[in-house]
Design an enzyme around this catalytic site. Structure first.
Site, PDB file in Angstrom:
ATOM      1  CG  HIS A   1      51.533  37.171  57.577  1.00 53.14           C
ATOM      2  ND1 HIS A   1      50.478  37.037  56.722  1.00 53.14           N
ATOM      3  CD2 HIS A   1      52.080  38.383  57.314  1.00 53.14           C
ATOM      4  CE1 HIS A   1      50.383  38.107  55.950  1.00 53.14           C
ATOM      5  NE2 HIS A   1      51.351  38.945  56.290  1.00 53.14           N
TER       6      HIS A   1
ATOM      7  CE  LYS B   1      37.435  47.099  34.148  1.00 53.28           C
ATOM      8  NZ  LYS B   1      36.173  46.531  33.692  1.00 53.28           N
TER       9      LYS B   1
ATOM     10  CG  ASP C   1      35.128  46.684  36.950  1.00 49.68           C
ATOM     11  OD1 ASP C   1      35.750  45.645  37.255  1.00 49.68           O
ATOM     12  OD2 ASP C   1      34.776  46.944  35.788  1.00 49.68           O
TER      13      ASP C   1
ATOM     14  CD  GLU D   1      47.293  39.379  52.204  1.00 46.05           C
ATOM     15  OE1 GLU D   1      48.464  39.551  52.592  1.00 46.05           O
ATOM     16  OE2 GLU D   1      46.872  39.814  51.128  1.00 46.05           O
TER      17      GLU D   1
END
Length: 352
Positions: A341, A170, A246, A39
């Site tokens: 964008h 997580k 991670d 992105e």
């Protein structure tokens, strides 16, 4: 089953953005930061926030308020009464547990122990200091040793699991925000009225309205859990990938609250990041590109254990603020986000 003969590498576009001016108890420097992402409009967006940081005295101030890594284990008892008696014994003998951790690790240090009982299940949540490592393996190893020690006390407990989700790793939970997990940092900045208008093309009043309406009210009706922000995950993932973290830890890492105040036209803007699971040593840090990135960030210096990781957390928090500030400013103006964008993507295609 066919085994892969070699590890493949997935290329991710990476750009060094900034420099960002950062001050506080972890960083006092101007630093360019690496963002690995597909992105790519994220780069100029963060870059706009970085430019503002250089125009404000002291830039973005980052305060690292806590550091710890956790592992929760499950032990099983015959009934709740036995589990309760064992939990009391664990609290009373915490010094013994701490000594056992220090004996088997040069860096791990036991900070706290919390317990929960569900039926005959005893959940024990251990919190550790882990030096410059994020500490996943370090705390698991320590927890293994503590399970063996607790069971040696003839408490009648049996092994349940090395990880009981009370950690919580997580997953988006409340416990991490309440009891702490990872590096907890708060980034803030006070932007003068003229910079808000010239650089962000908005006002403090419109920014504050949007923070309340979008980040706080919108997140609440969506059912967000201890979280109210626009897109922390974008900056976190890009920074994590570039520095060997991670990446799955952005699940809890992206839980945080953006806060703003209109101070007579000046904009006070803050990002709270209570669960930054990051380190400067450990898995992934040996890779050539990651090693070079950490060195360039100044996170490979000969410092006291924990200081390099604290610096990294501070830089990440400042980067998140840059991206959050820029995106929210764009969203105060009708059509600006989409126009930006389209222009950036068109420019990239023309350069290809």
């Amino acid at each position: 089953m066919t085994m892969l003969s070699a590890t493949e590498v997935t290329p991710i576009p990476t750009s060094w953005v900034g420099p960002i001016r950062v001050s506080g108890n972890a960083v006092d420097d101007e630093v360019r930061v690496p963002l690995a992402t597909y992105e790519t409009p994220l780069w100029p967006s963060v870059g706009r926030g970085a430019r503002i940081s250089r125009l404000v005295e002291g830039g973005i101030q980052v305060t690292v308020v806590d550091e710890r890594m956790t592992r929760s284990v499950i032990l099983t008892a015959t009934n709740a009464a036995q589990a309760h008696a064992a939990a009391q014994r664990i609290r009373e003998r915490q010094d013994e547990l701490a000594a056992a951790v220090s004996a088997q690790s040069s860096y791990a240090r036991l900070l706290e122990v919390h317990s929960e009982i569900v039926g005959n299940l005893l959940f024990i949540r251990f919190a550790f200091a882990t030096g410059d490592a994020s500490g996943h393996n370090m705390v698991t190893n320590a927890a293994d040793a503590l399970i063996a020690l607790v069971r040696s006390w003839e408490s009648g407990l049996e092994y349940g699991s090395i990880s009981g989700n009370y950690c919580s790793d997580k997953k988006a939970t409340a416990v991490n925000g309440i009891l702490g997990r990872g590096r907890s940092a708060v980034a803030d900045i006070l932007i003068p009225r003229e910079l808000v208008e010239q650089q962000l093309r908005t006002t403090a009043a419109r920014m504050c309205d949007l923070v309340v309406r979008k980040n706080l009210v919108g997140s609440t009706i969506a059912g967000a859990l201890r979280s109210g922000n626009a897109h922390y995950a974008n900056m976190l993932l890009a920074f994590y990938l570039a520095t060997g973290q991670d990446a799955a830890n952005i699940v809890e890492g992206s839980q945080g609250i953006t806060y703003a105040e209109n101070r007579d036209g000046d904009l006070y803007f803050s990002c709270q990041l209570p669960h930054l699971i990051v380190g400067t040593v450990g898995n992934g840090k040996h890779l050539t590109g990651v090693e070079a990135a950490l060195e360039r960030l100044g996170c490979r210096e000969p410092r006291e254990p924990g200081e390099n990781a604290r610096r990294l957390a501070g830089l990440i928090a400042a980067t998140v603020l840059c991206g959050e500030l820029s995106l929210l400013a764009a969203q105060t103006n009708p059509g600006e986000l989409m126009r930006a964008h389209v222009q950036l993507e068109r420019a990239q295609k023309e350069q290809a």
